[in-house]
Design an enzyme around this catalytic site. Structure first.
Site, short mmCIF file in Angstrom:
data_model
loop_
_atom_site.label_atom_id
_atom_site.label_comp_id
_atom_site.label_asym_id
_atom_site.label_seq_id
_atom_site.Cartn_x
_atom_site.Cartn_y
_atom_site.Cartn_z
N GLY A 123 61.41 -1.98 -41.25
CA GLY A 123 61.64 -3.24 -40.56
C GLY A 123 62.95 -3.96 -40.82
O GLY A 123 63.48 -4.62 -39.94
N ASP B 299 62.09 -8.00 -43.57
CA ASP B 299 62.15 -8.44 -42.18
C ASP B 299 61.32 -9.71 -41.98
O ASP B 299 61.78 -10.69 -41.41
CB ASP B 299 61.69 -7.33 -41.22
CG ASP B 299 60.34 -6.72 -41.59
OD1 ASP B 299 59.75 -7.07 -42.64
OD2 ASP B 299 59.86 -5.87 -40.81
N ASP C 157 54.41 -12.49 -43.83
CA ASP C 157 53.26 -13.07 -43.12
C ASP C 157 52.24 -13.53 -44.17
O ASP C 157 52.37 -14.63 -44.71
CB ASP C 157 52.71 -12.00 -42.17
CG ASP C 157 51.57 -12.48 -41.28
OD1 ASP C 157 51.32 -13.70 -41.23
OD2 ASP C 157 50.93 -11.64 -40.65
N THR D 76 52.30 -7.87 -48.81
CA THR D 76 53.27 -6.78 -48.96
C THR D 76 54.32 -7.18 -50.00
O THR D 76 54.60 -6.42 -50.92
CB THR D 76 53.96 -6.49 -47.61
OG1 THR D 76 52.95 -6.22 -46.64
CG2 THR D 76 54.91 -5.32 -47.70
P1 IMP Z 1 52.24 -9.37 -44.92
O1 IMP Z 1 51.89 -8.38 -45.99
O2 IMP Z 1 51.03 -9.92 -44.23
O3 IMP Z 1 53.14 -10.47 -45.41
O4 IMP Z 1 52.99 -8.58 -43.81
C1 IMP Z 1 54.29 -8.24 -43.96
C2 IMP Z 1 54.67 -7.00 -43.20
O5 IMP Z 1 53.90 -6.83 -42.01
C3 IMP Z 1 56.09 -7.12 -42.76
O6 IMP Z 1 56.97 -6.55 -43.70
C4 IMP Z 1 56.10 -6.41 -41.43
O7 IMP Z 1 56.36 -5.05 -41.62
C5 IMP Z 1 54.71 -6.59 -40.89
N1 IMP Z 1 54.62 -7.74 -39.96
C6 IMP Z 1 54.08 -8.96 -40.19
N2 IMP Z 1 54.15 -9.76 -39.12
C7 IMP Z 1 54.77 -9.03 -38.17
C8 IMP Z 1 55.18 -9.32 -36.80
O8 IMP Z 1 54.99 -10.41 -36.25
N3 IMP Z 1 55.80 -8.30 -36.15
C9 IMP Z 1 56.05 -7.09 -36.71
N4 IMP Z 1 55.71 -6.79 -37.97
C10 IMP Z 1 55.07 -7.74 -38.70
MG MG Z 2 58.52 -5.41 -43.76
#
Ligand code: IMP
Ligand code: MG
Length: 178
Positions: free
Chosen positions: A43, A99, A102, A106
């Site tokens: 990403g 990138d 959320d 991650t």
């Molecule tokens: P988290 O673990 O929920 O914070 O998600 C983070 C990862 O999910 C990011 O590094 C992205 O790869 C993916 N991600 C989260 N939201 C989006 C989005 O709106 N579009 C595309 N990828 C996303």
């Molecule tokens: Mg990512």
């Protein structure tokens, strides 16, 4: 349900302008330090490439490849390192380049693992911050844009590995197949 992408919510010009400002901050903050930029693939590839060129310091770069959502639009929280760094980060001032953050799962999982390798410092730069569903207490040191809880694509971000090459950020919308 069919997925389409709509109008840009962040244009190419807005992205580039913001990245120049981030680059200036990072350049000032890391002057005299041993900066190592770590891009989280796939990403962050577009953001990383533009950011690194507006940081006016001698930097070392490396990448990690982590697992993506797969077919879902919500992360499982169990990040898998598919390809690890090629260099040691011990004693380095590491800046992780993401990138989007959320839930923060991650990032939390990654920073926990990288911190165990003994970097001098470990900070985070993310192009996008989507704080509404945040469940982890993560610190974001540099943020490009804060966006609402919408699934976005483009400029590195994908939906099922598509749309990464859009030069702007767009909201992915679902429409009924007719
Ligand atoms: P988290 O673990 O929920 O914070 O998600 C983070 C990862 O999910 C990011 O590094 C992205 O790869 C993916 N991600 C989260 N939201 C989006 C989005 O709106 N579009 C595309 N990828 C996303
Ligand atoms: Mg990512």
């Amino acid at each position: 349900m069919k997925q389409i992408f709509g109008k840009p919510i962040i244009t190419e010009a807005q992205i580039q302008k913001r990245i120049r400002a981030l680059g200036a901050s990072i350049t000032a903050d890391y002057a005299g330090k041993d900066l190592m930029l770590v891009g989280v693939l796939k990403g962050a590839f577009a953001f990383f490439a533009d950011l690194v060129r507006v940081i006016h310091l001698a930097v070392d770069i490396d990448f990690l490849v982590v697992s993506s959502y797969g077919p879902k639009t919500r992360s499982s929280g169990r990040v898998r390192i598919i390809s690890d760094l090629t260099e040691e980060i011990k004693g380095k001032d590491v800046l992780l380049v993401e990138d989007i953050v959320d839930s923060g799962r991650t990032l939390r999982s990654l920073t926990r693992r990288l911190a165990m390798r003994g970097p001098e410092s470990l900070r985070v730069c993310t192009l996008l911050d989507k704080p509404e569903r945040r469940s982890e207490n993560v610190v974001l040191d540099y943020v490009g844009f804060t966006i609402p809880n919408k699934y976005v694509v483009g400029y590195g971000l994908d939906y099922r590995n598509q749309y990464r090459n859009l030069p702007y950020i767009a909201v992915l919308e679902s429409v009924e197949e007719g």
